[in-house]
Design an enzyme around this catalytic site. Structure first.
Site, PDB file in Angstrom:
ATOM      1  N   TYR A 143       0.845  -1.201   0.000  1.00  0.00           N
ATOM      2  CA  TYR A 143       0.000   0.000   0.000  1.00  0.00           C
ATOM      3  C   TYR A 143       0.882   1.255   0.000  1.00  0.00           C
ATOM      4  CZ  TYR A 143      -3.558   3.248   1.926  1.00  0.00           C
ATOM      5  OH  TYR A 143      -4.407   4.297   2.164  1.00  0.00           O
ATOM      6  N   LYS A 147       1.289   4.077  -2.992  1.00  0.00           N
ATOM      7  CA  LYS A 147       1.044   5.495  -2.696  1.00  0.00           C
ATOM      8  C   LYS A 147       2.299   6.323  -2.995  1.00  0.00           C
ATOM      9  CE  LYS A 147      -3.258   5.525  -0.979  1.00  0.00           C
ATOM     10  NZ  LYS A 147      -4.342   6.405  -1.461  1.00  0.00           N
TER      11      LYS A 147
END
Lengths: 319, 319
Positions: A143, A147
């Site tokens: 994640y 990002k």
């Protein structure tokens, strides 16, 4: 302003929509398009339209981005726990869909203020005690990786003048109302929310584990604030660490005791979860809020204060 | 070892191929596949096959990655000057093609040592005087952005155990033989190479501009070295800044004078180029070589030494 919010059915997305539609909104809204996988709840407000879109579809970005819109808040994401176990889905939604949105904005709405929510989870590995906006990003979770890749891409689009991108890195948000989500930090809300509701909550990490926290109210205010800044306010690196406070799980539980008593605290059970423990331990716990506060972002006072706000605003109870 | 080299017709790629095929190669090679857009030059060596592939093609990665191969050196790229003016091509080759290669490796050859050449150009903006492996990456050029995104992606693939990725960040390479290329630092070779050949060379930056340099010989040795390290040698962040030396353009010219005299120096003309000046000024000029040297990477002695090696090895002249 004509505004789009993705992930609008989510916890932060719906809070953001409410704040934008409020009379005292810092960002005056003429039209608001709420986008999510499932049709977001309808509002009794003529400014609002809703749109059901799967970001994995190739047509998604073109359906979302309209040329007469001024601000996009792109909150939709596959959360940290899910992105870690479903690697391909994480890349597809968190990286590819964001890229499609910014590329579509470049073509259809190059002046769009593209607000992207990144995360404390871009940091990991060997970290200094206090993080600042220029600490190296070496994530230890997918994640955070996705990002971080988007941060770089958005910054380059902004540098070329293709889109007016602004990126805010969110601390862990607590106390989230509702139910557990697929973030590995979901427990940081659960250990407060469930006991206040008379339910047992399982904490997968040790009481010594520290977290960088911000309340939903503060985070939403800050997400709106970044959209109101002049285009050059962030300088050449259009990423800012949103202010957070450093609190240990033990301190969170003591705050719960102060507000709700020992009976509530007794509902917190500890069952360690290795994957969660490892990922959470890789996140930073303190960062230097100086730049963010100078830019007008706000910070919570204390975790006791955060719990009291949750009880008043979400549970609609007296504190 | 069965080895693949992309960008094998390029300057560094062909040097790398020669070094791998040499009797004293640190990486013993049984089969070597040389890949480039145009068919790379053939070798009179039964271990070598060549492959002409356009990395923009969707079938490219599948044609390049073979399951019985052990090491991939992925050098092919759209260089910094071109990636800056042709943004879409840069993304397609530097990001998408690299991603396709690593995803294909994950499926077909998960034990592949995937060596990726990144760049000093991932750094930019507000930098400390001395860069280390944990300095924040805030590039001010698209080439650096794309390489930095790949670093994150490769690191995450490695963390999941999908591919054995190793990333080396290259200093500016000087003296490159041959002709000018599309890197914005192309002048760093031109101002030495052309005068040694009796030709005028245009320098687009001021003499005070410092550069982080390494010779082709040293860079190729280091690219091979990273492939020979144990998988865990780089730790959890599989990116290493290859050693370089900090030299100003003025010092480069004085080194040229020392080796080849004032007549050669008189062939260097100064015509400032704003885009090149801005991009080069954003690159770091000094970095901490400690970790790299500890890992067994090598560094050049001096720029005079680099010029002498160029004259001996490339021009086949006496120094």
């Amino acid at each position: 302003m004509n505004v789009i919010v993705t992930g609008a059915a989510g916890f932060l997305g719906s809070r953001l929509a409410n704040a934008l539609l409020a009379e005292n909104s810092k960002l005056p809204v003429s039209r608001l398009v709420l986008v999510d996988l499932q049709e977001p709840p309808s509002y009794n407000d003529s400014r609002v339209t809703t749109l059901s879109v799967n970001l994995a579809d190739t047509s998604a970005a073109d359906r979302i981005i309209q040329s007469d819109f001024h601000v996009l808040f792109h909150l939709a994401a596959v959360l940290s726990g899910q992105a870690e176990v479903d690697f391909d889905l994480g890349l597809r939604i968190n990286l590819d869909a964001t890229r499609a949105l910014i590329e579509t904005a470049r073509r259809k709405a190059p002046k769009l203020r593209f607000v992207f929510t990144s995360t404390v989870g871009v940091f990991g590995g060997k970290l200094p005690e206090v993080i600042d906006d220029l600490t190296a990003v070496t994530p230890e979770n997918s994640y955070g990786t996705e990002k971080a890749m988007c941060e770089l891409l958005l910054n380059d689009y902004a540098r070329h003048g293709y889109v007016d991108a602004r990126v805010v890195r969110l601390p862990t948000v607590s106390v989230r109302a509702g139910t557990a989500n697929k973030a590995v930090t979901s427990f940081a809300s659960g250990i407060i929310r469930e006991p206040l509701n008379g339910e047992v909550s399982v904490c997968p990490v040790d009481t010594k584990q520290q977290l960088l926290l911000a309340s939903p109210y503060t985070v939403v205010q800050n997400i709106i604030h970044v959209a109101t800044l002049p285009a050059d306010a962030l300088g050449s690196w259009r990423v800012v660490n949103l202010p957070g406070i450093c609190v240990s799980v033990g301190e969170m539980i003591e705050a719960l005791r102060e507000v709700a008593g020992s009976k509530a605290v007794s509902l917190v059970k500890f069952e360690r979860d290795e994957m969660i423990e490892r990922m959470v331990a890789s996140f930073p716990t303190k960062w230097d809020n100086t730049r963010a506060l100078r830019l007008g972002f706000v910070v919570d006072k204390s975790f006791v204060d955060i719990i009291r706000h949750y009880i008043r605003d979400d549970l609609k109870r007296k504190v």
